[in-house]
Scaffold this active site. Structure first.
Site, PDB file in Angstrom:
ATOM      1  CB  ALA A  63     -26.934  75.911 -74.732  1.00  0.00           C
ATOM      2  N   GLY A 102     -29.491  73.076 -70.277  1.00  0.00           N
ATOM      3  CA  GLY A 102     -30.155  72.114 -71.154  1.00  0.00           C
ATOM      4  C   GLY A 102     -29.810  70.685 -70.821  1.00  0.00           C
ATOM      5  CD  GLU A 105     -34.194  73.336 -69.744  1.00  0.00           C
ATOM      6  OE1 GLU A 105     -35.225  74.007 -69.556  1.00  0.00           O
ATOM      7  OE2 GLU A 105     -33.316  73.638 -70.584  1.00  0.00           O
ATOM      8  CD  GLU A 125     -30.803  77.298 -68.049  1.00  0.00           C
ATOM      9  OE1 GLU A 125     -30.887  76.269 -68.739  1.00  0.00           O
ATOM     10  OE2 GLU A 125     -30.825  77.288 -66.800  1.00  0.00           O
TER      11      GLU A 125
END
Length: 689
Positions: A63, A102, A105, A125
């Site tokens: 992120a 992310g 992901e 995370e």
């Protein structure tokens, strides 16, 4: 078109390239650019396959941290992932560097993944008190199975490309990500293979669905060493939903759990710690662009426990080291300990089997200071007395080459005085490593009155290169960490005079989250060290002195504040210590009273916070967050409490100032009187951080 994401067509293959330095983070612009380019590629009839890749040194590394805590902006990441996953054309993630959080992901939403051999893939995370919030807990178990997914998500540790290939996270290891991704896309098209969406493939969940113990056993093994943290267990629940629920329901549950963690006090503290570490790297008063001096060879003076650990830290990073001692026996002993440490780590699988030989080849031994003449950095790690330190630096001044940095590992002494022994005080700096130096991450970089800006920049740069977290501090007795530790230690000692026992004090602090209480820590270090130092300075601590006079020096003698069974480091309460404390108090005319755990915790931690306020007043630390970083990485302060100064803000500075005033009166201890800065901030209803 986006300025940070571009689409180019190469004969039926659309290449979507993210170019947003330094780490291609998933900012609003990057998310929007990916969505726009993917939609355009889908709409283009000449494009049959899409490769998602990144320019620069890494794939998407997570992120955008600058957006943390701010209102979300569209497009949301899940909208981007839905567009990728629902593409009727194959989307291939071509990974190099790191695909984290992310970033992974995004790769999991792609139909296929390839990576170069040096790639790292992970979902870290949990280290911010969170869980993957964009499908990571639902797609990763379907990609690699719930056992490995649990290990990756709950620990937050990434895996390499080879392990990713073995477990089906990627389809192929390629030489170069972008060209390798394009070649793989062409091969996929030629083979006319059907598209596979992870959301639709439950194959790797089947075994754990029929035998839940496969999953629960994996979770139990990973969470075994987790102390006090909430996120690992919530993350395990989210992964469990992948076994129990259809994909979309699992996504919904993941989102609920993510939002719960996002608003938790633990995650706020962990995110604060994340930013505090990065802030600590900024050096006040040094111009941006100041370049570090080149350091190609390091000399370490002293091959004892600390010197050996420092040498290992540099060798681990590939930096050649000369370890210097005064005699052959001491040198051979030091090198032998280093070799044994490496070999035992390799035997446990902590480093590759060939690593001990490679790292030992970087550590040369020498007898006599005359062997440090070509070193770019010299770290002194000799006995902690001013006379010896001064003598060593006087000799280094004559032998070290011009421009070499002269660093001392002292943990308490005045480095301004040490620097006066040289004609080059601008080259002198403190590099205070913590024991064991090859393990502990903190390095206090101590700035003297004369330390040159490029000396500081070099010390910080080197500390980071060898995997340490550097914090700039000023010169005072004990710098930041040990000065605050002494304030805590003073209160712990006084609590014994008031009626507490060592086991009660230690238990209160370990329940709070500290890895070890002050008395067990004293036993580990050796009580005789402090005793000798007090004797030199004419200081008496009646209870501690009585223990030492009885030959109780700590773990090394099997008894100190606690007793230790043979071969064990576990501290056990000892009735003999209680008897000795009672006798000492009786001799001094003092009566024991009942001490609450609340008083123990407040007196020890609030005394530290009070000393931290004095440190800030004096400019020894530039920021309250720097103090927190010192305690998080050097002393085991529980990361989910953010550091002592952050914790103080959480409790409330007025509460702490009032309590300190009360304890100062009750204990007749003026050191507990609130520091002026603490009182000022409390009166203003302000905060440290």
């Amino acid at each position: 078109m986006s300025t940070v994401v571009s689409l180019k067509s190469h004969d039926a293959v659309g290449i979507v390239t993210i170019d947003s330095p330094p780490v291609n983070a998933l900012s609003t612009a990057v998310r929007g650019g990916i969505l726009e380019c993917v939609q355009q590629a889908i709409a283009d009839p000449s494009i049959q396959a899409i490769v998602l890749t990144c320019a620069g040194r890494t794939f998407i590394a997570g992120a955008d941290i600058t957006e943390f805590g701010k209102p979300p902006k569209k497009p949301a990441l899940d909208e981007v992932l839905t567009a990728i996953e629902s593409s009727p054309k194959p989307v291939i993630a071509a990974i190099h560097g790191t695909a984290l959080g992310g970033g992974l992901e995004v790769a999991l939403a792609c139909h296929l993944r390839v990576a170069d051999k040096n790639s790292k893939l992970g979902l870290p995370e949990v280290k911010l008190g969170l869980l993957p919030g964009a499908g990571g807990t639902q797609r990763l178990p379907r990609a690699v199975g719930p056992e490995l997914a649990a290990k990756m998500i709950i620990s937050g540790d990434p895996i390499g490309a080879d392990e990713a290939l073995q477990n089906g996270l990627i389809e192929e290891v390629v030489e170069e990500a972008s060209s390798g991704g394009e070649a793989f896309a062409r091969k996929f098209l030629a083979d006319k293979r059907p598209l596979r969406r992870l959301r639709d493939d439950d194959t790797k969940l089947a075994a754990a669905r029929s035998d839940r113990s496969i999953f629960t056993g994996a979770v139990a093994a990973i969470t075994k060493k987790v102390r006090g943290l909430e996120a690992p267990f919530v993350a395990a629940d989210a992964i469990g939903h992948a076994l129990d629920l259809p994909f979309d329901h699992g996504l919904k549950k993941e989102r609920e759990l993510f939002l719960r963690l996002m608003s938790s006090e633990q995650s706020k503290a962990l995110r604060y710690a994340f930013f505090a570490e990065r802030e600590a790297a900024k050096i006040a008063g040094v111009e941006t662009g100041t370049k570090p001096r080149p350091v190609e060879h390091v000399a370490i003076i002293g091959a004892g426990t600390m010197g050996g650990g420092i040498a290992m830290s540099f060798a681990n990073a590939g930096v050649p080291v000369t370890l210097v001692e005064t005699g052959k026996d001491q040198l051979d002993r030091g090198l032998g300990v280093i070799r044994k440490n490496y070999e035992s780590t390799a035997a446990r699988g902590g480093i590759p089997a060939d690593a001990p030989a490679k790292r030992m080849a970087l550590i040369g031994g020498a007898i006599g200071l005359e062997n440090i003449g070509q070193a770019d950095l010299i770290v002194e790690a000799v006995f902690e007395t001013m006379a010896i330190k001064k003598e060593v630096f006087g000799q280094l001044d004559k032998i070290a080459k011009s421009g070499a940095i002269l660093a001392t590992n002292t943990s308490f002494l005045d480095i301004n005085e040490i620097a006066k022994e040289t004609k080059r005080p601008q080259d002198v700096v403190g590099m205070h490593f913590f024991s064991p130096a090859n393990v502990m991450k903190l390095c206090e970089i101590v700035r003297t009155k004369s330390t040159a800006p490029d000396t500081l920049v070099t010390a910080v740069s080197l500390a980071r290169k060898i995997g340490k977290v550097p914090v700039i501090v000023g010169v005072c007795d004990g710098f930041v960490g040990n000065r605050m530790l002494m304030a805590r230690q003073h209160q712990a000692s006084q609590l014994l005079f008031d009626g507490a026992l060592p086991q009660q004090v230690d238990a209160a602090l370990t329940r709070f989250g500290m890895p070890m209480g002050p008395f067990a820590m004293g036993d580990l270090a050796g009580l005789d060290i402090g005793w000798r130092s007090r004797q030199d300075r004419g200081i008496k601590l009646e209870i501690e002195d009585a223990l030492c006079e009885a030959g109780r020096f700590g773990q090394k003698t099997g008894k100190g504040f606690f007793r230790y069974e043979s071969g064990s480091r576990a501290p056990l309460p000892d009735p003999e210590v209680e008897k000795l404390i009672d006798q000492t108090l009786k001799r001094l005319g003092r009566k024991r009273r009942t001490i609450s755990d609340e008083e123990i915790l407040e007196r020890t931690t609030y005394a530290m916070i009070n000393e931290g306020a004095r440190i800030l007043e004096e400019g020894i630390a530039a920021r309250a967050s720097d103090i927190d970083v010192v305690w998080l990485y050097g002393y085991g302060w529980p990361v989910y409490r953010g550091g002592p100064m952050y914790y103080a803000d959480h409790v409330g500075l007025k509460t702490i100032a009032d309590k300190l005033s009360d304890y100062a009166k009750e204990a007749s201890d003026p050191s507990l009187e609130p520091a002026p800065l603490l009182k000022k901030l409390a009166d203003q209803n302000a905060k440290f951080t």
